[in-house]
Design an enzyme around this catalytic site. Structure first.
Site, PDB file in Angstrom:
ATOM      1  N   ASP A  93       0.863  -1.173   0.000  1.00  0.00           N
ATOM      2  CA  ASP A  93       0.000   0.000   0.000  1.00  0.00           C
ATOM      3  C   ASP A  93       0.902   1.228   0.000  1.00  0.00           C
ATOM      4  O   ASP A  93       1.998   1.204   0.552  1.00  0.00           O
ATOM      5  CB  ASP A  93      -0.875  -0.042   1.260  1.00  0.00           C
ATOM      6  CG  ASP A  93      -1.952   1.028   1.275  1.00  0.00           C
ATOM      7  OD1 ASP A  93      -1.892   1.940   0.432  1.00  0.00           O
ATOM      8  OD2 ASP A  93      -2.832   0.947   2.136  1.00  0.00           O
ATOM      9  N   PHE A  97      -3.876   5.405   2.656  1.00  0.00           N
ATOM     10  CA  PHE A  97      -4.981   5.135   3.571  1.00  0.00           C
ATOM     11  C   PHE A  97      -4.582   5.447   5.008  1.00  0.00           C
ATOM     12  O   PHE A  97      -5.384   5.964   5.788  1.00  0.00           O
ATOM     13  CB  PHE A  97      -5.443   3.683   3.473  1.00  0.00           C
ATOM     14  CG  PHE A  97      -6.585   3.363   4.398  1.00  0.00           C
ATOM     15  CD1 PHE A  97      -7.885   3.720   4.046  1.00  0.00           C
ATOM     16  CD2 PHE A  97      -6.370   2.746   5.616  1.00  0.00           C
ATOM     17  CE1 PHE A  97      -8.949   3.453   4.901  1.00  0.00           C
ATOM     18  CE2 PHE A  97      -7.431   2.470   6.473  1.00  0.00           C
ATOM     19  CZ  PHE A  97      -8.724   2.829   6.114  1.00  0.00           C
ATOM     20  N   ASP A 270      -7.549  -7.621  -0.397  1.00  0.00           N
ATOM     21  CA  ASP A 270      -6.816  -7.849   0.843  1.00  0.00           C
ATOM     22  C   ASP A 270      -7.612  -7.304   2.009  1.00  0.00           C
ATOM     23  O   ASP A 270      -8.468  -6.437   1.836  1.00  0.00           O
ATOM     24  CB  ASP A 270      -5.461  -7.136   0.806  1.00  0.00           C
ATOM     25  CG  ASP A 270      -5.631  -5.632   1.014  1.00  0.00           C
ATOM     26  OD1 ASP A 270      -5.502  -5.170   2.168  1.00  0.00           O
ATOM     27  OD2 ASP A 270      -5.928  -4.918   0.035  1.00  0.00           O
ATOM     28  N   CYS A 308     -11.838 -29.388   7.155  1.00  0.00           N
ATOM     29  CA  CYS A 308     -10.727 -28.438   7.103  1.00  0.00           C
ATOM     30  C   CYS A 308      -9.446 -29.142   7.542  1.00  0.00           C
ATOM     31  O   CYS A 308      -9.448 -29.920   8.498  1.00  0.00           O
ATOM     32  CB  CYS A 308     -11.011 -27.233   7.994  1.00  0.00           C
ATOM     33  SG  CYS A 308      -9.667 -26.011   8.038  1.00  0.00           S
ATOM     34  N   CYS A 310      -6.508 -27.487   8.396  1.00  0.00           N
ATOM     35  CA  CYS A 310      -5.593 -26.627   9.147  1.00  0.00           C
ATOM     36  C   CYS A 310      -5.186 -27.341  10.437  1.00  0.00           C
ATOM     37  O   CYS A 310      -5.802 -28.336  10.839  1.00  0.00           O
ATOM     38  CB  CYS A 310      -6.238 -25.275   9.451  1.00  0.00           C
ATOM     39  SG  CYS A 310      -7.440 -25.291  10.811  1.00  0.00           S
ATOM     40  N   CYS A 313      -8.051 -27.682  13.129  1.00  0.00           N
ATOM     41  CA  CYS A 313      -9.113 -28.642  12.819  1.00  0.00           C
ATOM     42  C   CYS A 313      -8.606 -30.082  12.788  1.00  0.00           C
ATOM     43  O   CYS A 313      -9.356 -31.018  13.075  1.00  0.00           O
ATOM     44  CB  CYS A 313      -9.769 -28.272  11.490  1.00  0.00           C
ATOM     45  SG  CYS A 313     -10.744 -26.750  11.562  1.00  0.00           S
ATOM     46  N   HIS A 339      -6.347 -21.053  10.905  1.00  0.00           N
ATOM     47  CA  HIS A 339      -7.627 -21.557  10.401  1.00  0.00           C
ATOM     48  C   HIS A 339      -8.285 -20.561   9.460  1.00  0.00           C
ATOM     49  O   HIS A 339      -8.757 -20.935   8.365  1.00  0.00           O
ATOM     50  CB  HIS A 339      -8.581 -21.885  11.545  1.00  0.00           C
ATOM     51  CG  HIS A 339      -9.975 -22.177  11.056  1.00  0.00           C
ATOM     52  ND1 HIS A 339     -10.348 -23.404  10.542  1.00  0.00           N
ATOM     53  CD2 HIS A 339     -11.065 -21.367  10.925  1.00  0.00           C
ATOM     54  CE1 HIS A 339     -11.606 -23.345  10.134  1.00  0.00           C
ATOM     55  NE2 HIS A 339     -12.072 -22.125  10.366  1.00  0.00           N
TER      56      HIS A 339
END
Length: 376
Positions: A93, A97, A270, A308, A310, A313, A339
């Protein structure tokens, strides 16, 4: 200028599309979500873990890296890739912002913006040229131009003035990028502004699309406007951004906003949302957000999301995650972060598959109904 975007497939019933963005540190399949690593790290997770998930690009922030660790450190390490041990792509960026959010600590002129550091109050000046050079030092694969971001509710005159300065800064940024030549192989993206006025949005999108930018971002959204206003303005603006270049909507990461963007041909997005809510104990499931702190989860021996893969999980129960979050254990936030980023990567893959099979519209409808219990 050779295009960095390659269209692979367009959905038959919407503007959703599959593509590839060719960047210095490898190709990025689109649509693509970019995890945010503001200070050169995605909070609470190893870069190697992010890479293993399949992410090909992350975001860092020019404003924050300029203040800490500073350009001297980044130069000494040969850029952020070496400094942070990330060999994928980096989008930065411009800091526009952040300067926007420091409204009480900055002053905008045609020449640039003067602002005070949120860290120690020291004064600094960002010009379009300086911001390009900072991103050269960072080693950005995608660098954003300095722009003037505006909040909803301002009048047309103020929005027009902000767009005028943004356009002037965009032109100056291109000149500076050309001067740097091959010493800065990264790609400079322009940023559409115009607040929530259709005439200014159209003019900005058309103007920037015709300029020498390899990609275009749609800025000035997700700054406090309603969901309906966001949805309508994304659709309106995207139609005027050339389809020959990758399109990027800045600062959005909730599933509904991602779907609205993809539906309108947006390729990149994003947001800090996924990692921020994870640190506070909120995790994504297909049935909506699950708040781990709630006592109802104390005895839940199942995973956060069936299927899942991850770490959380695969190895831990919701009840154990509840315990970690309630005790403010660092591991809880780390597992929840992994996760959420794993879930979003899988979510994007499901979107891609739906586009490939010309069923994106149905996927969007069914997903929103299940996750949010609403039609759109």
């Amino acid at each position: 200028m050779k295009s960095i975007y390659e269209l692979k497939k367009k959905d038959k019933n919407s503007n959703a599309r599959l593509g590839v963005v060719h960047l210095p540190h490898g190709d990025v399949l689109t649509p693509a979500f970019m995890p945010v690593g503001t200070n050169g790290t995605v909070k609470g997770i190893y870069h190697d873990t992010i890479k293993d998930m399949g992410y090909q690009i992350i975001l860092a922030n020019t404003y924050h890296l300029y203040l800490r660790p500073g350009l001297e450190v980044l130069e000494a390490y040969g850029g952020l890739h070496n400094f942070s041990h990330w060999n994928g792509n980096i989008l930065t960026d411009s800091g526009g912002f952040q300067v926007f959010s420091l409204s009480g600590l900055r002053k905008i002129k045609d020449s640039g913006v003067t602002f005070q550091s949120h860290i120690d109050g020291s004064k600094h000046i960002f010009t379009p040229e300086k911001v390009v050079n900072i991103q050269k030092t960072i080693g950005s694969d995608i660098a954003m131009v300095l722009d003037v971001c505006t909040p909803p509710g301002i009048d047309h005159r103020a929005a027009e003035e902000a767009w005028r300065i943004t356009r002037q800064w965009a032109e100056r940024s291109i000149v500076e990028k050309r001067k740097l030549g091959e010493s800065f192989p990264g790609n400079l993206f322009g940023i559409v502004q115009g607040n929530f006025f259709e005439d200014l949005r159209k003019e900005s999108a058309l103007t920037l699309s015709d300029m020498d930018f390899p990609g275009i971002a749609i800025g000035g959204l997700s700054v406090g406007e309603s969901r309906e206003m966001f949805r309508d303005m994304v659709a309106y603006t995207a139609q005027y951004v050339t389809p020959e270049k990758p399109r990027y909507v800045m600062g959005i990461g909730s599933p509904d906003y991602i779907l609205y963007c993809v539906e309108n041909g947006i390729d990149l997005f994003d947001c800090v949302l996924a990692t921020r809510i994870a640190r506070n104990g909120a995790v994504y499931t297909d049935d909506g957000l699950l708040t781990l702190k709630k006592a109802m989860h104390r005895l839940n021996q199942g995973p956060i999301q069936e299927g899942c893969t991850c770490t959380a999980c695969r190895n831990y129960s919701v009840g154990y995650m509840h315990h970690l979050i309630k005790c403010n254990e660092m591991l809880g936030g780390m597992l929840a972060t992994e996760h959420n980023l794993h879930y979003l990567h899988d979510f994007i893959n499901r979107i891609r598959k739906a586009i490939e099979e010309d069923r994106f519209t149905e996927f969007k409808r069914d997903y929103l109904k299940r996750f949010y219990n609403r039609e759109d």
